[in-house]
Enzyme design. Sequence first.
Site, PDB file in Angstrom:
ATOM      1  N   GLU A  13       0.867  -1.213  -0.078  1.00  0.00           N
ATOM      2  CA  GLU A  13       0.043   0.030   0.067  1.00  0.00           C
ATOM      3  C   GLU A  13       1.028   1.321  -0.079  1.00  0.00           C
ATOM      4  O   GLU A  13       1.693   1.427   0.724  1.00  0.00           O
ATOM      5  CB  GLU A  13      -0.886  -0.030   1.428  1.00  0.00           C
ATOM      6  CG  GLU A  13      -1.686  -1.230   1.169  1.00  0.00           C
ATOM      7  CD  GLU A  13      -3.145  -0.841   1.840  1.00  0.00           C
ATOM      8  OE1 GLU A  13      -3.724   0.352   1.881  1.00  0.00           O
ATOM      9  OE2 GLU A  13      -3.922  -1.699   2.630  1.00  0.00           O
TER      10      GLU A  13
ATOM     11  N   CYS B 143       3.673   8.245   0.928  1.00  0.00           N
ATOM     12  CA  CYS B 143       3.733   7.432   2.046  1.00  0.00           C
ATOM     13  C   CYS B 143       4.030   6.116   1.639  1.00  0.00           C
ATOM     14  O   CYS B 143       3.182   5.536   0.966  1.00  0.00           O
ATOM     15  CB  CYS B 143       2.536   7.705   2.923  1.00  0.00           C
ATOM     16  SG  CYS B 143       2.606   6.552   4.380  1.00  0.00           S
TER      17      CYS B 143
ATOM     18  N   CYS C  62       2.542  -6.302   9.657  1.00  0.00           N
ATOM     19  CA  CYS C  62       3.670  -5.886  10.758  1.00  0.00           C
ATOM     20  C   CYS C  62       3.446  -6.751  12.040  1.00  0.00           C
ATOM     21  O   CYS C  62       2.282  -7.196  12.577  1.00  0.00           O
ATOM     22  CB  CYS C  62       2.946  -4.283  11.234  1.00  0.00           C
ATOM     23  SG  CYS C  62       4.074  -3.645  12.343  1.00  0.00           S
TER      24      CYS C  62
ATOM     25  N   CYS D 295       0.312  -2.827  17.659  1.00  0.00           N
ATOM     26  CA  CYS D 295       0.089  -1.741  18.507  1.00  0.00           C
ATOM     27  C   CYS D 295      -1.509  -1.842  18.414  1.00  0.00           C
ATOM     28  O   CYS D 295      -2.104  -2.205  17.497  1.00  0.00           O
ATOM     29  CB  CYS D 295       0.553  -0.404  17.676  1.00  0.00           C
ATOM     30  SG  CYS D 295       2.294  -0.380  17.639  1.00  0.00           S
TER      31      CYS D 295
ATOM     32  N   CYS E 231      -3.918   0.335  15.978  1.00  0.00           N
ATOM     33  CA  CYS E 231      -3.172   0.423  14.147  1.00  0.00           C
ATOM     34  C   CYS E 231      -3.931  -1.051  13.541  1.00  0.00           C
ATOM     35  O   CYS E 231      -3.925  -2.072  14.223  1.00  0.00           O
ATOM     36  CB  CYS E 231      -1.859   0.241  14.319  1.00  0.00           C
ATOM     37  SG  CYS E 231      -1.266   0.260  12.577  1.00  0.00           S
TER      38      CYS E 231
ATOM     39  N   CYS F  46      -3.612   7.394   8.448  1.00  0.00           N
ATOM     40  CA  CYS F  46      -2.536   6.878   9.379  1.00  0.00           C
ATOM     41  C   CYS F  46      -3.322   5.688   9.884  1.00  0.00           C
ATOM     42  O   CYS F  46      -4.269   5.672  10.549  1.00  0.00           O
ATOM     43  CB  CYS F  46      -2.199   7.673  10.413  1.00  0.00           C
ATOM     44  SG  CYS F  46      -0.606   8.824   9.878  1.00  0.00           S
TER      45      CYS F  46
HETATM   46  N1  SAH Z   1       5.731   1.230  12.199  1.00  0.00           N
HETATM   47  C1  SAH Z   1       6.026   2.436  11.999  1.00  0.00           C
HETATM   48  C2  SAH Z   1       5.399   3.135  10.738  1.00  0.00           C
HETATM   49  C3  SAH Z   1       4.082   3.029  10.596  1.00  0.00           C
HETATM   50  S1  SAH Z   1       2.809   3.477  11.422  1.00  0.00           S
HETATM   51  C4  SAH Z   1       5.713   3.464  13.361  1.00  0.00           C
HETATM   52  O1  SAH Z   1       5.056   2.997  14.367  1.00  0.00           O
HETATM   53  O2  SAH Z   1       6.017   4.539  13.505  1.00  0.00           O
HETATM   54  C5  SAH Z   1       2.406   5.405  11.082  1.00  0.00           C
HETATM   55  C6  SAH Z   1       2.038   6.106  12.307  1.00  0.00           C
HETATM   56  O3  SAH Z   1       0.681   6.066  12.198  1.00  0.00           O
HETATM   57  C7  SAH Z   1       2.542   5.800  13.512  1.00  0.00           C
HETATM   58  O4  SAH Z   1       2.764   7.113  14.115  1.00  0.00           O
HETATM   59  C8  SAH Z   1       1.392   5.165  14.114  1.00  0.00           C
HETATM   60  O5  SAH Z   1       1.206   5.684  15.739  1.00  0.00           O
HETATM   61  C9  SAH Z   1       0.118   6.046  13.520  1.00  0.00           C
HETATM   62  N2  SAH Z   1      -1.085   5.173  13.679  1.00  0.00           N
HETATM   63  C10 SAH Z   1      -1.340   4.034  13.614  1.00  0.00           C
HETATM   64  N3  SAH Z   1      -2.536   3.714  13.879  1.00  0.00           N
HETATM   65  C11 SAH Z   1      -3.445   4.653  14.002  1.00  0.00           C
HETATM   66  C12 SAH Z   1      -4.867   5.133  13.689  1.00  0.00           C
HETATM   67  N4  SAH Z   1      -5.775   4.259  13.729  1.00  0.00           N
HETATM   68  N5  SAH Z   1      -5.150   6.497  13.996  1.00  0.00           N
HETATM   69  C13 SAH Z   1      -4.301   7.456  13.660  1.00  0.00           C
HETATM   70  N6  SAH Z   1      -2.714   7.174  13.759  1.00  0.00           N
HETATM   71  C14 SAH Z   1      -2.412   5.942  13.812  1.00  0.00           C
END
Ligand code: SAH
Length: 346
Positions: free
Chosen positions: A86, A99, A106, A110, A113, A328
Site C-alpha cells: 500500500e 507514504c 506488521c 500496536c 493500528c 494513518c
Molecule cells: N511502524 C512505524 C510506521 C507505520 S505507523 C511506526 O510505528 O512509526 C505510522 C503512524 O501511524 C504511527 O505514528 C502510528 O502511531 C500511526 N497510527 C497507527 N494507527 C493509527 C490510527 N488508527 N489513527 C491514527 N494514527 C495511527
Amino acid sequence: MKFFFDYEKTELASIFDPPFRATQIYKGVYQRSFDDFELMTDLPKPSRASFSEEWNIKLPSVHRRFDSIDETRRYLVRLEDGELAETVYIPEENRDTICISSQIGCALACTFCLTGQLGLTRNLTPGEIVTQALIAQRENTSSRGFNIVLMGMGEPLHNYDNVMKAIRILHDEDGLNMSMSRITLSTAGLLPAIKRLAGEPMIPNLAISLTGATNEKRNELMPINRRYPIEQLLDAIRRFPLKHRQRVTFEYVLLRGITDAPEDALHLVKLVKGIRAKVNLIPFNEAEELNYRRPPDAVVERFQQILIHHNISAFVRKNRGNDISAACGQLKKKWADEPQNVSFSH
Ligand code: SAH
C-alpha cells in the site's frame, strides 16, 4: 530475471562490464523512466538484448487505485508473489508527500493500528520499496516536488537492511536524487536498530511513534515498549545525531479518554523537554475493528495548547484520505469491505 530496482549503483558497477553501464542504465531507468532497454540508445545494440533477458526494469502494476475527495490517493501495488503493497500519495500546498510501506503487515501489534492486527506476512525487498515511490511520483506529476515518508504498512526498522538500501537507491544522484532531508523514517521504537541507524553515513529524518507518554500506558498500546521502555528510548533519541536545524519528530496518537488528558500532555512535555523535537498530534483515525474513539476537536486543541505553553512545537495532523482508508493506521489487507462511494481506476 533480476529486479533492477533491488540493486544499488555500486553493486551494478561490479556486475556490468564496463562499470559505467551502471550509471547509464540508472539514469535511463530512474531519470528518463525507460522501461525497455531498447529505448536506451546510448547502449550498444547487442548489450540491450542481453540486458533485457537478464534484468526486469518494469515497475510493478497498480492493482487498484482509490481517489479521495481531498485528492489523496491510495495505491495497491501488486507484487511478484501476488501480495499487495500500500502506497499513499498526499498532495499538499507546497510539497507533496508519498507514504510508502516497508512490510506486508506488521509484527508489532500496536492495539490502535489496523496493520498491527494483521501480523507480519513478509518484508518488502529494496526494489519493492523503491518502486512504490516511483509509481506514486510518475502517476502524479506535479511541479511541487515531494517528500517520502516510511509511514505505510510495517515497521521500517524491522526490515533494516532492505529499508536502508532502498533509501540509498532513492538518494542516488543518478537516480531519483532524493535529499536525505526529504526522507522520513518512522519507527515504533526498535531501540537496537535506532542505535545502529545513528552510526550510518546517510541518515534520514527520524520520527518516533510515542502515543503513550508513560510506560504503563505505552506497554498497553504498543507492546514493543515492554522490550524497550520509554526512558531507554528517549535516551537513545537524545544521543541521536542531528544536523544543523534538524529535529526529531514525535508522533502522538490522541485516543479519547486514554491518551488525551491534560495530565498526558504534561507527561509528554517532561519526556520531550530538552530534545530538539517537534510533536505531531494525530487524532485517532477510527475503524470498526478498533475499540477506540477520536477525541473531540476541543480536546485535541487543549492538548496542543498545553504543549505549546511549555514551548514545545506541536502540530495537529490533518486527517487525509479517510474516505478511502488511506489515513494513518488504516492500511490493511481486507479489500472485500472497501467503501463503495469511491472512484477507482486500473
Ligand atoms: N511502524 C512505524 C510506521 C507505520 S505507523 C511506526 O510505528 O512509526 C505510522 C503512524 O501511524 C504511527 O505514528 C502510528 O502511531 C500511526 N497510527 C497507527 N494507527 C493509527 C490510527 N488508527 N489513527 C491514527 N494514527 C495511527
